[in-house]
Design a protein around this motif. Structure first.
Motif, PDB file in Angstrom:
ATOM      1  N   UNK A  48       0.475  -8.231  15.043  1.00  0.00           N
ATOM      2  CA  UNK A  48       1.589  -7.469  14.450  1.00  0.00           C
ATOM      3  C   UNK A  48       2.457  -8.275  13.487  1.00  0.00           C
ATOM      4  N   UNK A  49       2.345  -9.608  13.521  1.00  0.00           N
ATOM      5  CA  UNK A  49       3.118 -10.464  12.622  1.00  0.00           C
ATOM      6  C   UNK A  49       2.232 -11.153  11.581  1.00  0.00           C
ATOM      7  N   UNK A  62       0.808 -14.859  -1.344  1.00  0.00           N
ATOM      8  CA  UNK A  62       0.705 -14.889   0.110  1.00  0.00           C
ATOM      9  C   UNK A  62       2.005 -14.375   0.713  1.00  0.00           C
ATOM     10  N   UNK A  63       1.899 -13.366   1.585  1.00  0.00           N
ATOM     11  CA  UNK A  63       3.030 -12.934   2.407  1.00  0.00           C
ATOM     12  C   UNK A  63       2.873 -13.658   3.745  1.00  0.00           C
ATOM     13  N   UNK A  69       9.392  -7.334   5.917  1.00  0.00           N
ATOM     14  CA  UNK A  69       9.524  -6.791   4.569  1.00  0.00           C
ATOM     15  C   UNK A  69      10.634  -5.751   4.564  1.00  0.00           C
ATOM     16  N   UNK A  70      11.473  -5.793   3.543  1.00  0.00           N
ATOM     17  CA  UNK A  70      12.567  -4.833   3.424  1.00  0.00           C
ATOM     18  C   UNK A  70      12.057  -3.577   2.726  1.00  0.00           C
ATOM     19  N   UNK A  71      12.073  -2.458   3.444  1.00  0.00           N
ATOM     20  CA  UNK A  71      11.755  -1.152   2.899  1.00  0.00           C
ATOM     21  C   UNK A  71      13.089  -0.457   2.569  1.00  0.00           C
ATOM     22  N   UNK A  72      13.088   0.706   1.932  1.00  0.00           N
ATOM     23  CA  UNK A  72      14.364   1.329   1.548  1.00  0.00           C
ATOM     24  C   UNK A  72      15.333   1.570   2.698  1.00  0.00           C
ATOM     25  N   UNK A  73      14.842   1.919   3.887  1.00  0.00           N
ATOM     26  CA  UNK A  73      15.754   2.233   4.983  1.00  0.00           C
ATOM     27  C   UNK A  73      15.405   1.555   6.285  1.00  0.00           C
ATOM     28  N   UNK A  77       6.754  -5.118   9.141  1.00  0.00           N
ATOM     29  CA  UNK A  77       5.845  -6.219   8.866  1.00  0.00           C
ATOM     30  C   UNK A  77       4.684  -5.678   8.029  1.00  0.00           C
ATOM     31  N   UNK A  78       3.896  -6.578   7.453  1.00  0.00           N
ATOM     32  CA  UNK A  78       2.721  -6.130   6.700  1.00  0.00           C
ATOM     33  C   UNK A  78       1.806  -5.315   7.598  1.00  0.00           C
TER      34      UNK A  78
END
Length: 556
Positions: A48-49, A62-63, A69-73, A77-78
């Protein structure tokens, strides 16, 4: 928007690798890339990470493992993103797939995982990182559709039932002034179901809408200009009433009014004379939107059988809704946040870093700026950094950065401050705006439909990293001053138990039971090194910095 224990070997290796840096470190090179997501893959589908790789503008990046990760709300994680539009922690319900369906290369793929021609419209990534050993390694990642994608218009119609004009309940038809029949756009809130009545702010979003780009479920991101939460009625007010979006909270046709027993006032006690009192209004409930309201909204562009529409994750109505002076509940929101990242200077390189004084006129790497609004202009707004208290815990230690009095002149309710030469280190992942003397109260006395009042937590919108001050003057290569991720403790230390999707590391209203054995968000790996030590390793005496060492280290 919010991960368990360091493996002793990794923790020891990470700390020793920092301490083993040479006295004269050779800086790496930073990068800042914004563009369409061309390709996106996850290294380990069962982790999960997991780390991932993303291609933007032809560049493979590379992530690192452990990056949220910041999504709009929300944060994801990837691995979470690859669970699809309605991902959960349950592998049997939403298993991790080989494609995210948001990269351009996912279109018409042979795996048949994504619907045909998905994504219908391009998605973008904003990435800040360092080039380490010829590899682009990310430190901060935001994913959306188009940066700053925003629209506006007057509500021409609120759809209470599906019809020839309306594709769904809760849809807004938007256009020019009310007397102009033109419909310019369609808006649906991306607001997943939270109870039998629907979503947080109105009718629940459709299955076709992507939860990865949903509205924030804790903060009132659907609000009036002052920060008061607004909603879309689930039933036509002419024939019924939505108890969660009551028509009694709309003060006739007024666009400015006070909800409470006493008229709103500024901090000097002068009343907001053009915001009369609504005695029938309930400050724990939202205010319904109405035809004729002007709204500004942001979201992703989607397509259905009727055409395109905006699946909105935020919406602001041009309404001046206030609350009575020094009376709870009251509401607040953050519009702008910028924080300098400081940084330790590299010897022999002319660069801007912090802390300390810098040459007048230069960009200040210790700058702090925030702009926001409150429904109660009579009370100060305290702004806190939410520090990583312990790498193994979700506990956040609020650290006061500034207590800001709202402005006494229009626009009433706005608070704003820019501090140029103050040390606000370490830079947090999140900041909190909180109306004075409201701490903890909303937990005991929640607002309508589970919204918190009195505070607003949000990721820092922009970090100012160190910069060189001489063009072409840095030798040898690499060329640019690196981003000092070592000073961002949430990246260099960890971020507690993983709490993305529906994982429950702590009991609360949305989590009746705690999930055991959740993975811990540890330091990023691989590390986007700057080849410099943190700005501070000794205990701080500054009122704006936490006591103890700069970034708390996990104990084996």
């Amino acid at each position: 928007m919010k991960t368990h224990h360091f493996v002793m070997l990794l923790s020891t290796f990470f700390c020793h690798s920092l301490l083993a840096l040479p006295n004269k470190a050779e800086p790496t090179t930073n990068f800042n890339i914004i563009g369409y997501i061309q390709d996106f893959t996850v290294d380990n589908l069962s982790d999960p990470l997991s780390a991932a790789k993303i291609t933007v503008n032809g560049i493979s990046i590379v992530i690192p493992k452990n990056l949220k990760i910041v999504m709009p709300g929300t944060y994801l994680t990837a691995n979470d993103i690859f669970r699809g539009p309605h991902g959960t922690k349950d592998d049997t319900k939403t298993p991790v797939k080989k494609r995210s369906c948001i990269a351009l290369n996912d279109r018409n793929n042979i795996d048949a995982i994504c619907p045909k021609d998905q994504p219908e419209f391009p998605y973008t990534a904003e990435i800040v990182g360092n080039i380490v050993d010829n590899t682009y390694i990310a430190g901060l990642v935001n994913i959306g559709q188009i940066p700053l994608q925003t629209s506006g218009g007057f509500i021409k119609k609120i759809c209470y039932e599906k019809s020839a004009e309306c594709m769904m309940k809760g849809e807004l038809l938007v256009g020019p002034q009310k007397d102009n029949p033109l419909i310019s756009g369609r808006v649906r809130l991306n607001d997943p179901e939270v109870n039998a009545q629907g979503g947080r702010f109105g009718a629940a979003s459709l299955v076709e809408q992507d939860d990865r780009f949903k509205a924030d479920q804790g903060n009132p991101t659907v609000h009036a200009a002052t920060g008061y939460p607004v909603c879309i009625p689930r039933v036509d007010p002419a024939s019924g009433n939505d108890a969660l979006c009551p028509k009694s909270n709309r003060f006739g046709n007024a666009k400015r009014f006070t909800i409470g027993k006493k008229i709103a006032s500024n901090r000097n006690g002068l009343p907001v004379s053009d915001a009369p009192i609504c005695n029938t209004c309930e400050p724990h409930a939202m205010v319904p939107l109405a035809v004729g309201d002007y709204i500004i909204y942001s979201g992703t562009l989607e397509k259905d059988t009727k055409g395109t529409y905006i699946s909105a994750y935020s919406l602001e109505a041009d309404l001046g809704i206030y609350t009575s002076p020094k009376t709870d509940p009251a509401y607040v929101f953050i519009e702008v946040s910028i924080l300098g990242a400081g940084g330790t200077a590299f010897p022999g390189i002319d660069q801007e870093t912090g802390p300390g004084k810098v040459t007048p006129g230069q960009t200040l790497v210790t700058r702090f700026k925030i702009v926001g609004f409150t429904t109660d202009p009579s009370r100060n707004v305290d702004v806190f950094a939410l520090d990583v208290k312990d790498a193994k815990s979700l506990d956040k230690a609020p650290r006061l950065l500034q207590s800001i009095p709202p402005e006494i002149k229009p626009p009433l309710g706005r608070f704003e401050v820019t501090v140029d030469q103050q040390v606000f280190m370490p830079p947090p992942r999140e900041i909190r705006a909180q109306i004075k003397d409201t701490a903890g109260k909303s937990d005991q006395d929640p607002a309508s439909n589970g919204l918190e009042w009195g505070k607003y937590d949000a990721p820092v919108a922009e970090y100012i990293f160190p910069e060189g001050r001489v063009f072409g003057g840095k030798t040898p290569q690499p060329g640019l001053i690196p981003a000092n991720f070592e000073d961002l403790c949430f990246l260099s230390v960890g971020f507690g138990p993983l709490d993305t999707l529906d994982r429950c590391p702590e009991a609360n209203a949305d989590c009746p039971s705690i999930d055991a054995n959740l993975p811990i968000v540890m330091p990023l790996a691989p590390w986007p090194a700057s080849e410099q030590l943190p700005i501070q390793t000794t205990p701080s005496k500054s009122t704006h910095q936490p006591p103890g060492i700069f970034c708390p280290q996990a104990k084996p």
